[in-house]
Design a protein around this motif. Structure first.
Motif, PDB file in Angstrom:
ATOM      1  N   GLN A 185      -9.501   4.193  -0.253  1.00 53.14           N
ATOM      2  CA  GLN A 185      -9.437   3.777  -1.619  1.00 53.14           C
ATOM      3  C   GLN A 185      -8.053   3.547  -2.536  1.00 53.14           C
ATOM      4  O   GLN A 185      -7.641   2.508  -3.019  1.00 53.14           O
ATOM      5  N   ALA A 186      -7.785   4.528  -2.621  1.00 56.74           N
ATOM      6  CA  ALA A 186      -6.380   4.532  -3.159  1.00 56.74           C
ATOM      7  C   ALA A 186      -5.351   3.365  -2.601  1.00 56.74           C
ATOM      8  O   ALA A 186      -4.923   3.205  -3.706  1.00 56.74           O
ATOM      9  N   LEU A 187      -5.792   3.859  -1.524  1.00 57.53           N
ATOM     10  CA  LEU A 187      -4.179   2.694  -0.933  1.00 57.53           C
ATOM     11  C   LEU A 187      -4.608   1.233  -0.922  1.00 57.53           C
ATOM     12  O   LEU A 187      -3.895   0.981  -0.714  1.00 57.53           O
ATOM     13  N   ALA A 188      -6.321   1.150  -1.024  1.00 60.68           N
ATOM     14  CA  ALA A 188      -6.476  -0.531  -1.037  1.00 60.68           C
ATOM     15  C   ALA A 188      -6.044  -0.280  -2.331  1.00 60.68           C
ATOM     16  O   ALA A 188      -5.874  -1.560  -3.057  1.00 60.68           O
ATOM     17  N   LEU A 189      -6.099   0.399  -3.627  1.00 58.31           N
ATOM     18  CA  LEU A 189      -5.872  -0.543  -4.987  1.00 58.31           C
ATOM     19  C   LEU A 189      -4.187  -0.423  -5.194  1.00 58.31           C
ATOM     20  O   LEU A 189      -3.990  -1.170  -5.894  1.00 58.31           O
ATOM     21  N   SER A 190      -3.581   0.536  -4.063  1.00 57.23           N
ATOM     22  CA  SER A 190      -1.981   0.516  -4.851  1.00 57.23           C
ATOM     23  C   SER A 190      -2.144  -1.146  -3.958  1.00 57.23           C
ATOM     24  O   SER A 190      -0.980  -1.816  -4.502  1.00 57.23           O
ATOM     25  N   LEU A 191      -2.562  -1.565  -3.346  1.00 53.29           N
ATOM     26  CA  LEU A 191      -2.385  -2.789  -2.863  1.00 53.29           C
ATOM     27  C   LEU A 191      -3.254  -4.219  -3.317  1.00 53.29           C
ATOM     28  O   LEU A 191      -3.229  -5.101  -3.104  1.00 53.29           O
ATOM     29  N   ASN A 192      -3.874  -3.555  -4.601  1.00 54.04           N
ATOM     30  CA  ASN A 192      -4.468  -4.411  -5.668  1.00 54.04           C
ATOM     31  C   ASN A 192      -6.063  -5.390  -5.159  1.00 54.04           C
ATOM     32  O   ASN A 192      -5.910  -6.122  -4.986  1.00 54.04           O
ATOM     33  N   LEU A 193      -6.226  -4.141  -3.917  1.00 50.97           N
ATOM     34  CA  LEU A 193      -7.565  -4.782  -3.791  1.00 50.97           C
ATOM     35  C   LEU A 193      -8.312  -4.412  -3.696  1.00 50.97           C
ATOM     36  O   LEU A 193      -8.050  -2.680  -5.046  1.00 50.97           O
TER      37      LEU A 193
END
Length: 366
Positions: A185-193
């Protein structure tokens, strides 16, 4: 190279309580905004780590997670160092990984589990592997091989060990899967997803847990004149990158080394108490068209006090049929990402099987 330490507690459900008091709506909104700010800070830290070398520690884990982790470490020590030679000889032969088409179970030193496939010298380690169960869900789902005492007349301690080993290792597998989804989830937000971009593709993931024991690479020969070091020709684990999505590691002693392109040298990654080391795999680097890094690493147990190194490596992957072309519309990634030359969309499972040289499993499952 200093590995970042990131507190991911804003993404973990640490405050859930069915008996929690009713909170005023205004306080609830303020709390949600505060949580979103904290999650954004974590995502920014993760982006920086992923764009530089793809390694970072996560902290802020619940006490329950730490307890489950400690029990799993204790179990693998008991497994690899079990003093009942008859029982362990029986199990290691009956449940050897070459009895599993998915190579699950026990692999002895020299059993073909080299980190570098082309290496002719067996690496100095033993391993035990379990993975996602549910035969028929994908070519990478299937049965695990667990210790059994059915062939023994005296089953007291052995039976208790087998039951607790399976229970604690399964519980650790489930807990790491849960934690990996929070990291995703954090990784997705880091990619603006959207925060659920990856977790929606981790419903039935092809996850795998491997326990390792690494004896020291340095031996001591002693005689009447004293002792001297003698390095073996074997290494613990050769230079490689992981082929999947995310890897979550716990280690009992130093030994992991990460290569830095900046310094052009290897750096030891020291264990951090109550933390899990995360690194990105080739699939993530491929999925983000090289923006996020899958970095070469290796293991050398250079212990001078005859200390064995134990580790638990959890390979968190996506669903087998998750398509890898769906990032092409985000962060200006090329439209060619996740597509082969013939413009066929590649799935996460196919990518991993091809990397591992196991594409034959695709035909074997039909």
């Amino acid at each position: 190279m200093k590995v970042p330490v990131i507190d991911v507690s804003p993404f973990l459900d640490l405050t859930h309580n069915d008996k929690a008091p009713i909170i005023d709506n205004n306080d609830l909104r303020d709390g949600r905004k505060h949580l979103e700010r904290r999650q954004t800070e974590v995502a920014n830290q993760m982006r920086s780590a992923c764009e530089s070398h793809g390694f970072f520690y996560i902290t802020g884990l619940a006490d329950e997670s730490i307890t489950i982790m400690s029990k799993a470490i204790s179990q693998i020590r008991s497994f690899f160092d079990n003093e009942n030679e008859e029982f362990m000889k029986h199990y290691k032969e009956k449940c050897a990984s070459n009895n599993s088409k998915l190579f699950r179970g026990y692999t002895q030193t020299g059993g073909g589990n080299n980190c570098v496939a082309t290496s002719k010298i067996p690496e100095l380690k033993e391993s035990f592997t379990i993975g996602a169960e549910g035969e028929g869900k994908s070519p990478m789902h299937g049965p695990n091989l667990w210790p059994s005492v059915e062939d023994f007349s005296e089953k007291g301690e052995e039976k208790e060990f087998c039951q607790s080993f399976r229970h604690d290792m399964t519980k650790y597998f489930d807990q790491l899967l849960k934690i990996s989804r929070h990291v995703a989830q954090a990784l997705a937000l880091s990619l603006n997803l959207d925060s659920n971009f990856f977790t929606e593709r981790m419903v039935e993931p092809v996850a795998q847990l491997v326990a390792f024991k690494y004896p020291p690479e340095v031996k001591y020969n002693c005689n009447g004149e004293g002792c001297h070091e003698e390095e073996t020709k074997q290494i613990s684990c050769g230079e490689h990158t992981d082929c999947g999505f995310l890897t979550l590691l716990v280690q009992t002693a130093p030994g992991l080394e990460v290569y830095s392109k900046v310094t052009k040298s290897w750096h030891i990654v020291e264990p951090v108490d109550k933390a899990i080391l995360v690194n990105l795999g080739d699939l993530t680097q491929f999925w983000t068209k090289g923006n996020y890094k899958s970095t070469p690493h290796r293991v050398h147990n250079r212990s001078r006090d005859d200390t064995d190194r134990y580790s638990l490596v959890f390979f968190a992957n996506c669903d087998f049929n998750a398509q890898l072309d769906e990032l092409s519309s985000t962060r200006n990634f090329s439209d060619s990402i996740g597509r082969a030359e013939d413009d066929v969309v590649i799935t996460a499972g196919e990518y991993i099987l091809e990397k591992l040289g196991l594409m034959w499993l695709m035909n074997d499952s039909t």
